[in-house]
Design an enzyme around this catalytic site. Sequence first.
Site, PDB file in Angstrom:
ATOM      1  CG  ASP A  37      -1.881  -1.186   1.203  1.00 30.39           C
ATOM      2  OD1 ASP A  37      -2.221  -1.651   0.105  1.00 30.39           O
ATOM      3  OD2 ASP A  37      -2.257  -1.650   2.294  1.00 30.39           O
TER       4      ASP A  37
ATOM      5  CE  LYS B 244       2.417  -2.426  -4.348  1.00 29.59           C
ATOM      6  NZ  LYS B 244       2.043  -2.040  -2.978  1.00 29.59           N
TER       7      LYS B 244
ATOM      8  N   GLY C 137      -4.574  -4.307  -3.830  1.00 30.80           N
ATOM      9  CA  GLY C 137      -5.555  -3.256  -4.133  1.00 30.80           C
ATOM     10  C   GLY C 137      -4.763  -2.035  -4.557  1.00 30.80           C
ATOM     11  CG  HIS C 138      -2.025  -2.161  -7.080  1.00 31.90           C
ATOM     12  ND1 HIS C 138      -1.166  -2.810  -7.923  1.00 31.90           N
ATOM     13  CD2 HIS C 138      -1.720  -2.623  -5.829  1.00 31.90           C
ATOM     14  CE1 HIS C 138      -0.377  -3.622  -7.214  1.00 31.90           C
ATOM     15  NE2 HIS C 138      -0.703  -3.529  -5.948  1.00 31.90           N
TER      16      HIS C 138
ATOM     17  CD  GLN D  93       0.726  -8.926  -2.510  1.00 28.54           C
ATOM     18  OE1 GLN D  93       1.372  -9.591  -3.279  1.00 28.54           O
ATOM     19  NE2 GLN D  93      -0.522  -8.618  -2.749  1.00 28.54           N
TER      20      GLN D  93
ATOM     21  NE  ARG E 212      -7.543  -6.780   6.572  1.00 31.48           N
ATOM     22  CZ  ARG E 212      -6.578  -7.678   6.526  1.00 31.48           C
ATOM     23  NH1 ARG E 212      -6.334  -8.445   7.571  1.00 31.48           N
ATOM     24  NH2 ARG E 212      -5.843  -7.833   5.451  1.00 31.48           N
TER      25      ARG E 212
HETATM   26  P1  GDP Z   1      -0.793   0.336  -3.540  1.00 31.37           P
HETATM   27  O1  GDP Z   1      -1.369  -0.942  -3.056  1.00 31.37           O
HETATM   28  O2  GDP Z   1       0.676   0.429  -3.286  1.00 31.37           O
HETATM   29  O3  GDP Z   1      -1.149   0.647  -4.966  1.00 31.37           O
HETATM   30  O4  GDP Z   1      -1.453   1.497  -2.649  1.00 31.37           O
HETATM   31  P2  GDP Z   1      -3.014   1.627  -2.270  1.00 31.37           P
HETATM   32  O5  GDP Z   1      -3.762   2.062  -3.468  1.00 31.37           O
HETATM   33  O6  GDP Z   1      -3.482   0.414  -1.568  1.00 31.37           O
HETATM   34  O7  GDP Z   1      -2.934   2.751  -1.164  1.00 31.37           O
HETATM   35  C1  GDP Z   1      -2.378   4.005  -1.415  1.00 31.37           C
HETATM   36  C2  GDP Z   1      -3.438   5.074  -1.093  1.00 31.37           C
HETATM   37  O8  GDP Z   1      -2.811   6.330  -1.024  1.00 31.37           O
HETATM   38  C3  GDP Z   1      -4.505   5.198  -2.169  1.00 31.37           C
HETATM   39  O9  GDP Z   1      -5.699   5.616  -1.562  1.00 31.37           O
HETATM   40  C4  GDP Z   1      -3.952   6.294  -3.065  1.00 31.37           C
HETATM   41  O10 GDP Z   1      -4.977   6.987  -3.781  1.00 31.37           O
HETATM   42  C5  GDP Z   1      -3.315   7.196  -2.054  1.00 31.37           C
HETATM   43  N1  GDP Z   1      -2.129   7.945  -2.517  1.00 31.37           N
HETATM   44  C6  GDP Z   1      -1.158   7.578  -3.381  1.00 31.37           C
HETATM   45  N2  GDP Z   1      -0.182   8.527  -3.439  1.00 31.37           N
HETATM   46  C7  GDP Z   1      -0.564   9.502  -2.587  1.00 31.37           C
HETATM   47  C8  GDP Z   1       0.032  10.736  -2.166  1.00 31.37           C
HETATM   48  O11 GDP Z   1       1.128  11.107  -2.574  1.00 31.37           O
HETATM   49  N3  GDP Z   1      -0.652  11.472  -1.242  1.00 31.37           N
HETATM   50  C9  GDP Z   1      -1.860  11.075  -0.737  1.00 31.37           C
HETATM   51  N4  GDP Z   1      -2.452  11.850   0.147  1.00 31.37           N
HETATM   52  N5  GDP Z   1      -2.443   9.934  -1.103  1.00 31.37           N
HETATM   53  C10 GDP Z   1      -1.797   9.152  -2.012  1.00 31.37           C
HETATM   54  P1  IMO Z   2      -0.923  -4.189  -2.273  1.00 30.28           P
HETATM   55  O1  IMO Z   2      -0.464  -4.752  -3.584  1.00 30.28           O
HETATM   56  C1  IMO Z   2      -0.983  -4.569   2.065  1.00 30.28           C
HETATM   57  C2  IMO Z   2      -1.069  -8.639   3.690  1.00 30.28           C
HETATM   58  C3  IMO Z   2      -2.322  -9.081   4.426  1.00 30.28           C
HETATM   59  C4  IMO Z   2      -1.697 -10.017   5.437  1.00 30.28           C
HETATM   60  C5  IMO Z   2      -0.581 -10.685   4.639  1.00 30.28           C
HETATM   61  C6  IMO Z   2      -0.964 -12.039   4.071  1.00 30.28           C
HETATM   62  O2  IMO Z   2      -2.211  -3.473  -2.346  1.00 30.28           O
HETATM   63  O3  IMO Z   2       0.168  -3.408  -1.625  1.00 30.28           O
HETATM   64  P2  IMO Z   2      -2.529 -12.760   2.046  1.00 30.28           P
HETATM   65  O4  IMO Z   2      -3.987 -12.539   1.796  1.00 30.28           O
HETATM   66  O5  IMO Z   2      -1.651 -12.207   0.982  1.00 30.28           O
HETATM   67  O6  IMO Z   2      -2.210 -14.187   2.345  1.00 30.28           O
HETATM   68  O7  IMO Z   2      -2.217 -11.949   3.407  1.00 30.28           O
HETATM   69  O8  IMO Z   2      -0.279  -9.811   3.584  1.00 30.28           O
HETATM   70  N1  IMO Z   2      -1.305  -8.130   2.303  1.00 30.28           N
HETATM   71  C7  IMO Z   2      -1.222  -6.840   1.959  1.00 30.28           C
HETATM   72  N2  IMO Z   2      -1.029  -5.744   2.730  1.00 30.28           N
HETATM   73  N3  IMO Z   2      -1.090  -4.460   0.729  1.00 30.28           N
HETATM   74  C8  IMO Z   2      -1.261  -5.550  -0.053  1.00 30.28           C
HETATM   75  O9  IMO Z   2      -1.234  -5.499  -1.397  1.00 30.28           O
HETATM   76  C9  IMO Z   2      -1.384  -6.815   0.570  1.00 30.28           C
HETATM   77  N4  IMO Z   2      -1.583  -8.066   0.118  1.00 30.28           N
HETATM   78  C10 IMO Z   2      -1.518  -8.856   1.189  1.00 30.28           C
HETATM   79  O10 IMO Z   2      -2.982  -7.989   5.024  1.00 30.28           O
HETATM   80  O11 IMO Z   2      -1.082  -9.272   6.466  1.00 30.28           O
HETATM   81 MG    MG Z   3      -2.933  -1.606  -1.842  1.00 34.97          MG
END
Ligand code: GDP
Ligand code: IMO
Ligand code: MG
Length: 432
Positions: free
Chosen positions: A13, A16, A40-41, A225, A304
């Site tokens: 998270d 990416k 979840g991207h 991840q 979560r």
């Molecule tokens: P990923 O799994 O690495 O793609 O990241 P996620 O999408 O799960 O979580 C990143 C969250 O931060 C998302 O809600 C994005 O929209 C948000 N986000 C990404 N870059 C920035 C930033 O520079 N500033 C803020 N405030 N939010 C950001």
């Molecule tokens: P992105 O790509 C954050 C975490 C789960 C748990 C552990 C194992 O959005 O960054 P799993 O279901 O993979 O067996 O769970 O890994 N986890 C993540 N945490 N971002 C993710 O993906 C994750 N994918 C799995 O919360 O701790």
């Molecule tokens: Mg994510």
Amino acid sequence: MPVAVVLGMQWGDEGKGKIIDLLADHVDVVARYQGGHNAGHTICFDKKEFVLHLIPSGIFHDDKLCVIGNGVVVDPIALSEEIKQLESVGINLEGRLVISDRANLIMPYHQVSDQGREKEKGKFEKIGTTGRGIGPSYADKIARIGIRACDLRDEKYLQSRLEANYEEKSQVLKSLYGKQLPKFDGLLNDLMIFRELILKYLMDTNVLMNNLISQNKNILCEGAQGTMLDVDHGSYPFVTSSNSSAGGVCTGLGIPPTKIDRVLGVVKAYTTRVGEGPFPTELFDNEGEQLGKVGHEFGATTGRPRRCGWFDAVVAKYAIQLSGIDALILTKIDVLDGFKTIKVCTGYKFKGKVIQDMPADPVILGNCEPVYTEHEGWMEKTAGIKDFEKLPEKARSYIQYLSDLLGTPFLIISTGPDREETIQMGSLFVNS
Ligand code: GDP
Ligand code: IMO
Ligand code: MG
């Protein structure tokens, strides 16, 4: 042969999705190499927000090819839903989406097993998985009993693979968790429906990727991840079940190591983690709450709340070393705008000694105390700034401090969720 990798340096998270969508503009192909719909991207542009779970984050650029590699575990239902969702907003996937015929599938019994194991308190250590069946599917892959996408091509063979699994899985799941699997015919029927949808996307992606490389196409490999969730190198056993670090690119896409040119690491200006497991810089006070609130730190897959803490340079250095990261991408700097003091962890104290290297032992990682340096916050708005020189001076010196500490330059600074809210400091490839 410009092949670049973008991967997470912390516990996932990091942002990416935003970065890969942004960089997709400079490449021909975006390819996922591991993980599944546990990812979840999030991608934001034109005041809209999309969350992708399986489909690569280049899909919103019409002319980009998106590849799901053999290292990804594919859930037929999740993939079908994601395809439908994208089609409903006018994204045409035919000719643009390719799925490796060597990818393993996630079956309903994998999800039952994942969720059942997590609920069995006491018997197993709770990991806090996403409950999507990721671990059990990878376990079957390694045990050589998995069902792969190519098995869908031959109905008889598919049936025999499913039969080989069904009896054992149904007995185990019933006796361990009291769960009844759907009838065999129903499972087979569901796979046949999926087959109709998916056959046109299947391909030998090893051949494809290597042909693209020899045609000098620009390729971006998308990590899911983060480094600390890597099954070999992360905070085991509180990890996912794939190699999210750069090694996963070779095995998960069939790209030879000698063909990788760049590895970019995405790192948040603080740290978050979803699920269980050690997290040395975790905050349990108002500051942790503030990071979560301002940063909207809720899982993009499960909703979560994410645990929050200060930037951990031990983690970041470990990720740089492990994946050979040559440039950094800093995200969510804007979330620190309201902090008077910002802390950075530069080492861990354990039994009176300071550790600089990532310990393998979860008991040590869970009991070490972070050693911090303190930085004066800028207390000004950085959100939305697009020019490095326009950042407050204290924000610039914080970024410079991190770069010096990590011995690696920053290529991008992200100041908000939108594509536009970005400071680009250099090019992805020399010629782009
Ligand atoms: P990923 O799994 O690495 O793609 O990241 P996620 O999408 O799960 O979580 C990143 C969250 O931060 C998302 O809600 C994005 O929209 C948000 N986000 C990404 N870059 C920035 C930033 O520079 N500033 C803020 N405030 N939010 C950001
Ligand atoms: P992105 O790509 C954050 C975490 C789960 C748990 C552990 C194992 O959005 O960054 P799993 O279901 O993979 O067996 O769970 O890994 N986890 C993540 N945490 N971002 C993710 O993906 C994750 N994918 C799995 O919360 O701790
Ligand atoms: Mg994510």
